[in-house]
Structures are given as structure tokens and as C-alpha cells.
Design an enzyme around this catalytic site. Structure first.
Site, PDB file in Angstrom:
ATOM      1  N   ASP A 128      66.814  56.754  16.002  1.00  0.00           N
ATOM      2  CA  ASP A 128      67.167  58.181  15.931  1.00  0.00           C
ATOM      3  C   ASP A 128      66.015  59.066  16.408  1.00  0.00           C
ATOM      4  O   ASP A 128      64.851  58.687  16.294  1.00  0.00           O
ATOM      5  CB  ASP A 128      67.540  58.527  14.474  1.00  0.00           C
ATOM      6  CG  ASP A 128      68.356  59.806  14.384  1.00  0.00           C
ATOM      7  OD1 ASP A 128      68.798  60.328  15.421  1.00  0.00           O
ATOM      8  OD2 ASP A 128      68.542  60.288  13.240  1.00  0.00           O
ATOM      9  N   HIS A 173      67.341  60.161  25.662  1.00  0.00           N
ATOM     10  CA  HIS A 173      68.072  58.890  25.561  1.00  0.00           C
ATOM     11  C   HIS A 173      67.511  57.867  26.548  1.00  0.00           C
ATOM     12  O   HIS A 173      67.406  56.690  26.241  1.00  0.00           O
ATOM     13  CB  HIS A 173      69.569  59.106  25.798  1.00  0.00           C
ATOM     14  CG  HIS A 173      70.214  59.931  24.726  1.00  0.00           C
ATOM     15  ND1 HIS A 173      70.023  59.683  23.384  1.00  0.00           N
ATOM     16  CD2 HIS A 173      71.031  61.019  24.785  1.00  0.00           C
ATOM     17  CE1 HIS A 173      70.703  60.578  22.672  1.00  0.00           C
ATOM     18  NE2 HIS A 173      71.313  61.401  23.493  1.00  0.00           N
ATOM     19  N   LEU A 214      66.122  35.044  20.364  1.00  0.00           N
ATOM     20  CA  LEU A 214      66.344  36.248  19.543  1.00  0.00           C
ATOM     21  C   LEU A 214      67.822  36.593  19.668  1.00  0.00           C
ATOM     22  O   LEU A 214      68.373  36.580  20.771  1.00  0.00           O
ATOM     23  CB  LEU A 214      65.500  37.415  20.074  1.00  0.00           C
ATOM     24  CG  LEU A 214      65.752  38.782  19.417  1.00  0.00           C
ATOM     25  CD1 LEU A 214      65.091  38.845  18.042  1.00  0.00           C
ATOM     26  CD2 LEU A 214      65.219  39.921  20.277  1.00  0.00           C
TER      27      LEU A 214
END
Ligand code: IPE
Ligand code: IPE
Ligand code: MG
Length: 245
Positions: free
Chosen positions: A21, A38, A132
Site C-alpha cells: 500500500d 504503481h 518460492l
């Protein structure tokens, strides 16, 4: 940070989830449009994925777009979807090379067809990787996830007695993935925003005022150090080392 330093922490969470965020505020403070924030956020994501591999984290879940984010201005939503398509095109081959498995958490319905296709292809390409596990929560909402699970259980004709906690977990988007040990939220907001409502029941939370584009490896290390100091009790009196999963 060397691999040795990275591994010097006394305990490492197996599953880290991040509410990424603060992109918009990061951009505004620089006099830039929100979409520039972004973009900076996705640049940062690459660094954090690498750091997670170095730290030996096995599962990373990132909140990329919530079921509520559709309510943002159309230009921002469209711009975000463009960025996600670009990121998949650019990053997935590299992630695949690094042994990262990509999974999608959320509803496909409602995502534009081109992005749906890219997501499915990324999941398919990387399905046998195990270095991962990267879960991308895109068009994800914790309440939506629970509603979808209930509907599917009813469709499958489960009896009331068959509805157990274990069974519910198998019907969620995260089926087969252990619960998050640590949930990080950047940008100084202290709320869940509909993220991993069920799975986060016993997660440790870490909040930082740092905006997501500035949350670098060093910030991640601070979060992991804090996690290593926490005592998890899972309702008991004595600390429980790691839950048996
Ligand atoms: C998080 O950054 C990214 C998404 C929700 C897609 P924000 O866009 O929420 O940034 P702020 O909270 O407005 O600063
Ligand atoms: C949560 O952030 C969603 C993502 C990071 C993708 P928001 O910025 O949408 O959350 P609220 O609206 O501040 O709760
Ligand atoms: Mg926000």
C-alpha cells in the site's frame, strides 16, 4: 546483504504476505500521477521477490488488486491492468528461470480476457517450480473467497458434519498453501482491507509507515527481525515454536 546475513535470523517465517500500500501517496508527494506510483511499486516487487528467495522464505503472497479496487476511477483501474499485463510479460520468464512458482488468488471473472490469459499462462508455465511460491492476489477479496467456498461446498453436496475447518480451507483459493505467518502492511494504514480473512487468523502483523515503492530489502529485514522476536502462542500459555502444519 549477503546470503549468510540473510540466513542469520533465528527464525524465518515460512509464509509472508504483503499488503503493498501507499503507491498513490508516494507519487503525490513527488508531484507525479498515481500510475507512476504503481509503476514504482512493481519495480520494487522484483527486488522484494529476490530478497525473499535470499531469506529462504518459501511462500510470498502479494495483494495486487482487491475486489473493492474496481471502485477507483476508470483511468486508474485500466492503467493498473495495463501495468499488470506488462509486468507479467516482462517478469515471468525471469521468475521462471529463478524457479518461482506463480499462483493466482482471486476471481478470474471480471478480469479483462487478455490479463486472464496471461495469468493462466504464467501459472501453467511455472507450475513445477518450487524455490518460492508467489501467490498473486488479484481481484481478491477475503469475503468473496469465503462466499465462493460456501457455494462450492453446497454444490458438492457436503453434509453439515463434513464442513470442518480443514475442509473449508481446502475450498479457499489458498488450498494447499500454509497460513501466512507474517502479514506486512506498508504506508501506515492499520487495517485488513479484506485480505486473507480466514488464513490470517493467527498471523503476526507488521505495520510500517514506509510507502510500498520504498519498502526495500532493508525494510523487509527489519520486519523479519521483528517477527523473530515475537512469541506466538496460538491461544496457549507457553510460546509455541512453529505450528505443526
Ligand atoms: C496500493 O497503493 C496499490 C493498490 C491498491 C492497487 P494505493 O493505490 O492504495 O496507494 P495509496 O493508498 O492511495 O497511497
Ligand atoms: C488494499 O489497499 C489493496 C491492495 C493493496 C491491493 P487499499 O489502498 O485498496 O485499501 P484501503 O482502501 O485503504 O482500505
Ligand atoms: Mg491504498
Amino acid at each position: 546483504m549477503s546470503e549468510k546475513q540473510a540466513r542469520s535470523l533465528p527464525k524465518i517465517p515460512r509464509h509472508v504476505a504483503i499488503i503493498m500500500d501507499g503507491n498513490g501517496r508516494w507519487a503525490r508527494e513527488r508531484g507525479l500521477p498515481r500510475l507512476a506510483g504503481h509503476r514504482a511499486g512493481t519495480e520494487n516487487l522484483r527486488r522484494i521477490i529476490e530478497a525473499c528467495v535470499e531469506f529462504g522464505i518459501q511462500y510470498l503472497t502479494i495483494y495486487a488488486f482487491s475486489t473493492e479496487n474496481w471502485a477507483r476511477p476508470r483511468d486508474e483501474v485500466e492503467g493498473l491492468m495495463d501495468i499488470m499485463e506488462e509486468v507479467i510479460d516482462r517478469e515471468v520468464p525471469k521468475l521462471h528461470e529463478q524457479g518461482v512458482q506463480i499462483r493466482h488468488l482471486g476471481k478470474m471473472e471480471g478480469i479483462r480476457p487478455e490479463l486472464q490469459k496471461k495469468l493462466r499462462e504464467a501459472v501453467e508455465l511455472t507450475r513445477n517450480n518450487s524455490r518460492l511460491i508467489l501467490n498473486v492476489a488479484l481481484n481478491y477479496g477475503g469475503r468473496d473467497e469465503i462466499v465462493q467456498a460456501i457455494r462450492k461446498m453446497i454444490r458438492d453436496g457436503l453434509s453439515p458434519e463434513e464442513v470442518t475447518e480443514e475442509r473449508v480451507a481446502q475450498y479457499l483459493y489458498t488450498a494447499g498453501i500454509p497460513d501466512p505467518d507474517l502479514i506486512i502492511r506498508t504506508s501506515g494504514e492499520y487495517r485488513m482491507s479484506n485480505f486473507l480473512l480466514w488464513q490470517g487468523a493467527y498471523a503476526e502483523w507488521y505495520f510500517t509507515p514506509v510507502y510500498w515503492p520504498d519498502f526495500d530489502k532493508e525494510e523487509l529485514r527489519k520486519a523479519l527481525e521483528e517477527y523473530a522476536r515475537r512469541q506466538r502462542r496460538f491461544g496457549r500459555v507457553e510460546p509455541v515454536e512453529e505450528p505443526v502444519r
